[in-house]
Write a protein that holds these residues in place. Structure first.
Motif, PDB file in Angstrom:
ATOM      1  N   LEU A 192      27.374  42.268  36.716  1.00  0.00           N
ATOM      2  CA  LEU A 192      27.022  43.133  38.028  1.00  0.00           C
ATOM      3  C   LEU A 192      28.530  42.607  39.328  1.00  0.00           C
ATOM      4  CD1 LEU A 192      24.116  45.111  38.331  1.00  0.00           C
ATOM      5  CD2 LEU A 192      26.273  46.032  38.600  1.00  0.00           C
ATOM      6  N   GLY A 193      28.607  41.642  38.987  1.00  0.00           N
ATOM      7  CA  GLY A 193      29.166  40.522  40.104  1.00  0.00           C
ATOM      8  C   GLY A 193      30.524  40.658  40.011  1.00  0.00           C
ATOM      9  N   ARG A 194      30.729  41.009  38.515  1.00  0.00           N
ATOM     10  CA  ARG A 194      32.487  41.101  38.270  1.00  0.00           C
ATOM     11  C   ARG A 194      32.274  41.767  38.802  1.00  0.00           C
ATOM     12  NH1 ARG A 194      32.149  38.970  32.088  1.00  0.00           N
ATOM     13  NH2 ARG A 194      32.135  37.166  32.342  1.00  0.00           N
ATOM     14  N   ARG A 195      32.079  43.014  38.633  1.00  0.00           N
ATOM     15  CA  ARG A 195      32.253  44.449  39.295  1.00  0.00           C
ATOM     16  C   ARG A 195      32.371  44.788  40.851  1.00  0.00           C
ATOM     17  NH1 ARG A 195      28.611  48.819  37.029  1.00  0.00           N
ATOM     18  NH2 ARG A 195      30.450  48.605  35.486  1.00  0.00           N
ATOM     19  N   ALA A 196      31.547  43.652  41.324  1.00  0.00           N
ATOM     20  CA  ALA A 196      31.615  43.367  42.353  1.00  0.00           C
ATOM     21  C   ALA A 196      33.028  42.743  43.085  1.00  0.00           C
ATOM     22  CB  ALA A 196      30.488  42.817  43.702  1.00  0.00           C
ATOM     23  N   THR A 197      32.919  41.654  42.351  1.00  0.00           N
ATOM     24  CA  THR A 197      34.856  41.093  42.414  1.00  0.00           C
ATOM     25  C   THR A 197      35.747  41.621  42.304  1.00  0.00           C
ATOM     26  OG1 THR A 197      33.608  39.802  41.036  1.00  0.00           O
ATOM     27  CG2 THR A 197      32.957  39.043  43.174  1.00  0.00           C
ATOM     28  N   GLY A 198      35.606  42.481  41.847  1.00  0.00           N
ATOM     29  CA  GLY A 198      37.161  43.610  41.202  1.00  0.00           C
ATOM     30  C   GLY A 198      37.449  42.448  39.585  1.00  0.00           C
ATOM     31  N   LEU A 199      36.579  41.476  39.309  1.00  0.00           N
ATOM     32  CA  LEU A 199      37.400  41.298  37.799  1.00  0.00           C
ATOM     33  C   LEU A 199      36.640  41.855  36.647  1.00  0.00           C
ATOM     34  CD1 LEU A 199      35.942  37.284  38.527  1.00  0.00           C
ATOM     35  CD2 LEU A 199      37.846  38.285  38.536  1.00  0.00           C
ATOM     36  N   PRO A 200      36.805  42.355  36.018  1.00  0.00           N
ATOM     37  CA  PRO A 200      37.070  42.910  34.281  1.00  0.00           C
ATOM     38  C   PRO A 200      35.233  42.986  34.797  1.00  0.00           C
ATOM     39  CG  PRO A 200      38.694  41.475  34.023  1.00  0.00           C
ATOM     40  CD  PRO A 200      38.250  40.734  35.114  1.00  0.00           C
ATOM     41  N   VAL A 201      34.401  44.265  34.258  1.00  0.00           N
ATOM     42  CA  VAL A 201      33.043  43.851  34.001  1.00  0.00           C
ATOM     43  C   VAL A 201      33.097  43.435  32.299  1.00  0.00           C
ATOM     44  CG1 VAL A 201      30.966  45.002  33.889  1.00  0.00           C
ATOM     45  CG2 VAL A 201      32.802  45.191  35.631  1.00  0.00           C
ATOM     46  N   ARG A 202      34.478  43.747  31.990  1.00  0.00           N
ATOM     47  CA  ARG A 202      33.991  43.745  29.898  1.00  0.00           C
ATOM     48  C   ARG A 202      34.908  42.593  29.609  1.00  0.00           C
ATOM     49  NH1 ARG A 202      32.262  48.827  26.715  1.00  0.00           N
ATOM     50  NH2 ARG A 202      30.414  49.119  27.516  1.00  0.00           N
ATOM     51  N   GLY A 203      34.642  41.627  28.873  1.00  0.00           N
ATOM     52  CA  GLY A 203      35.689  41.158  28.301  1.00  0.00           C
ATOM     53  C   GLY A 203      35.727  39.519  28.951  1.00  0.00           C
TER      54      GLY A 203
END
Length: 138
Positions: A93-104
């Motif tokens: 969720l932190g990756r999604r919120a900061t625009g980083l890829p959620v997967r990989g």
């Protein structure tokens, strides 16, 4: 052994979420194992007190019978699964919120490319007022 099979499912499910579904790969990181060691100590303390004083009791037919600091090993497995799943979701969720890829793999900024818009331009810089000018000058 019912409780034992439930914990096996919880462990496999949490590991699958971390490694395959969310791909946060916390199980491969030293930081995760260090933080888990800290939480494990507190889990043993609290679980040991609750089971040692008889506040929580277990049916001997539903557990293996192996205990660590009064706590059945199944409780420690459930605690591990809970911590892993919670932290995996937190990272994803932190990756999604900061625009980083959620997967990989490693976290990296999202760049413009096929199918992805370019990031918005930076706002124009404001010039500071020159010395001696008043706000009404300009």
């Amino acid at each position: 052994m019912t409780y034992t099979w439930l914990v096996v499912g919880a462990l496999l499910g949490a590991a699958a979420c971390d490694l395959a579904l969310l791909r946060t790969r916390l199980l491969t990181r030293r930081a995760f194992w260090t933080s888990y060691a800290i939480m494990f100590g507190f889990q043993l303390l609290v679980n040991g007190v609750l089971t040692g004083l008889g506040v929580v009791q277990y049916d001997p037919d539903t557990i293996l019978g192996v205990r660590l600091a009064y706590a059945p090993v199944e409780d420690l497995g459930f605690g591990f699964a809970l911590i892993l799943l919670t932290l995996s979701c937190w990272v994803a969720l932190g990756r999604r919120a900061t625009g980083l890829p959620v997967r990989g793999g490693a976290a990296r900024p999202v760049r413009a490319g096929p199918g992805r818009p370019a990031p918005p331009p930076a706002p124009p810089a404001r010039r500071p007022p020159s010395p001696g000018s008043s706000p009404s000058d300009g």
